[in-house]
Motif scaffolding. Structure first.
Motif, PDB file in Angstrom:
ATOM      1  N   SER A  51       3.876  24.678  20.773  1.00  0.00           N
ATOM      2  CA  SER A  51       4.072  26.078  21.164  1.00  0.00           C
ATOM      3  C   SER A  51       4.616  26.189  22.595  1.00  0.00           C
ATOM      4  O   SER A  51       5.516  26.991  22.870  1.00  0.00           O
ATOM      5  CB  SER A  51       2.748  26.831  21.036  1.00  0.00           C
ATOM      6  N   VAL A 158       4.449  28.445  13.102  1.00  0.00           N
ATOM      7  CA  VAL A 158       4.642  29.160  14.364  1.00  0.00           C
ATOM      8  C   VAL A 158       6.082  29.646  14.382  1.00  0.00           C
ATOM      9  O   VAL A 158       6.992  28.938  13.950  1.00  0.00           O
ATOM     10  CB  VAL A 158       4.316  28.271  15.586  1.00  0.00           C
ATOM     11  N   ASP A 159       6.283  30.891  14.844  1.00  0.00           N
ATOM     12  CA  ASP A 159       7.651  31.401  14.919  1.00  0.00           C
ATOM     13  C   ASP A 159       8.225  31.142  16.306  1.00  0.00           C
ATOM     14  O   ASP A 159       7.578  30.531  17.168  1.00  0.00           O
ATOM     15  CB  ASP A 159       7.725  32.889  14.534  1.00  0.00           C
ATOM     16  N   LYS A 161       8.656  32.982  18.740  1.00  0.00           N
ATOM     17  CA  LYS A 161       8.013  33.685  19.847  1.00  0.00           C
ATOM     18  C   LYS A 161       6.648  33.087  20.144  1.00  0.00           C
ATOM     19  O   LYS A 161       5.910  33.590  20.987  1.00  0.00           O
ATOM     20  CB  LYS A 161       7.891  35.173  19.518  1.00  0.00           C
ATOM     21  N   LYS A 163       4.199  32.860  17.923  1.00  0.00           N
ATOM     22  CA  LYS A 163       3.150  33.476  17.108  1.00  0.00           C
ATOM     23  C   LYS A 163       2.778  32.544  15.961  1.00  0.00           C
ATOM     24  O   LYS A 163       3.631  32.096  15.206  1.00  0.00           O
ATOM     25  CB  LYS A 163       3.643  34.818  16.554  1.00  0.00           C
ATOM     26  N   VAL A 164       1.488  32.253  15.838  1.00  0.00           N
ATOM     27  CA  VAL A 164       0.989  31.389  14.772  1.00  0.00           C
ATOM     28  C   VAL A 164       0.546  32.252  13.590  1.00  0.00           C
ATOM     29  O   VAL A 164      -0.154  33.249  13.763  1.00  0.00           O
ATOM     30  CB  VAL A 164      -0.187  30.518  15.273  1.00  0.00           C
ATOM     31  N   MET A 165       0.992  31.871  12.396  1.00  0.00           N
ATOM     32  CA  MET A 165       0.672  32.646  11.191  1.00  0.00           C
ATOM     33  C   MET A 165       0.248  31.712  10.071  1.00  0.00           C
ATOM     34  O   MET A 165       0.746  30.584   9.970  1.00  0.00           O
ATOM     35  CB  MET A 165       1.906  33.427  10.720  1.00  0.00           C
ATOM     36  N   TYR A 186      10.891  29.139  10.753  1.00  0.00           N
ATOM     37  CA  TYR A 186       9.523  28.878  11.191  1.00  0.00           C
ATOM     38  C   TYR A 186       9.340  27.375  11.399  1.00  0.00           C
ATOM     39  O   TYR A 186      10.061  26.559  10.817  1.00  0.00           O
ATOM     40  CB  TYR A 186       8.521  29.347  10.136  1.00  0.00           C
TER      41      TYR A 186
END
Length: 305
Positions: A51, A158-159, A161, A163-165, A186
């Motif tokens: 990240s 993680v994208d 930006k 952001k973890v999804m 992604y």
């Protein structure tokens, strides 16, 4: 290159020196064994490091590329400007009952064998696929009537930006050699697969049989990226290529395999240009003869020399 030196100085606060390589030759990191150098290769060891590196690339507007073990990748001879993030250090495999939780850099074949050792069935089809879990999910990898979509449960991504999804199977939009991971760029961090209890002997026998078939039918003795082309709807790429009289055809050191026409191999010190020229020649010939478009399964990145 000054921007890379500044970048290295900044990431040295949290990335070990041995996990950073300047001007890394990509032929060392791809199964095709071709390609120029990338400005910087980074091997994160944690999700947080992934990240942070991505966040810094975004902040500095430095292009970056995620690579697994380079088994489905062709890097052009001019190399890559920017950063290659190699996820091979994220290779944990944990079994919890009939679930197997795997980090993105783990080798698919290793996961298949770990599943076997735990007498879990469902992952046998992947025993000979040479990629990593992250790439396998992105491409919905498959072989021998099985594919990732058959066994996947959830995927943590993680994208760009940071952001973890966590995505469910339905949210992954898995299709033939595609997924939402590819569509939205992604980065896969981790995946959970749902398998079933089985008999060790049957699972081991199936894996042995598939590995034997792969050795007999595929040119594993030469560098390649596996199947070069996607299967066109209603056709088989290898048959179209063979029926076009292209089996064994060479350009430079690249060749359409005499063992399996769906593979383009690095037979004798090929350059990336040799391979690309042969890919284009095959596409043009098949289009002319059968009016069928052959799309590449292999990912092509980097600059011309």
């Amino acid at each position: 290159m000054n921007y890379i030196q500044d970048f290295v100085a900044e990431i040295s606060n949290y990335i070990k020196n041995e996990n950073v390589e300047l001007n890394a030759p990509m032929k060392k990191y791809t199964s095709f064994k071709v390609g120029g150098a990338v400005d910087l290769l980074v091997k994160p060891e944690t999700y947080e490091e992934v990240s942070k590196v991505i966040g810094l690339c975004e902040e500095r507007k430095i292009p970056y590329y995620i690579i697994g073990n380079g088994s489905n990748l062709l890097v052009r001879d001019g190399g890559i400007r920017g950063v290659a993030i190699k996820l091979s250090k994220l290779n944990g495999i944990n079994i919890n009952g009939e679930e197997i939780i795997v980090q993105s850099g783990a080798a698919i074949g290793e996961v298949s064998l770990k599943s076997r050792d735990a007498s879990l069935t469902g992952f046998e089809f992947a025993c000979g696929i040479p990629g990593t879990i992250g790439g396998a999910i992105a491409m919905n990898a498959g072989a021998y009537n099985g594919e990732i979509a058959d066994i996947i449960d959830t995927v943590t991504v993680v994208d760009h930006k940071g952001k973890v999804m966590k995505l469910t199977k339905d949210q992954l939009e898995l299709g033939y050699r595609t997924s939402v991971v590819l569509k939205k760029n992604y980065i896969v961090l981790e995946a959970t697969f749902k398998l079933k209890k089985g008999e060790y002997e049957k699972i081991a026998g199936r894996i042995s049989d598939l590995m034997r078939r792969r050795r007999e039918k595929q040119p594993l003795e030469y560098p390649s990226a596996g199947s070069t082309f996607k299967r066109p709807e209603g056709f088989f790429a290898a048959k179209l290529i063979e029926d076009s009289g292209l089996k064994g055809v060479s350009i430079g050191g690249a060749q359409v395999s005499e063992k399996h026409s769906g593979f383009i191999i690095n037979k004798e010190n090929a350059t990336a240009k040799d391979i690309l020229d042969l890919i284009h020649f095959v596409q043009k010939t098949v289009k002319s003869k059968y009016d069928v478009n052959l799309d590449t399964e292999v990912r092509i990145i980097g600059e011309e020399k």
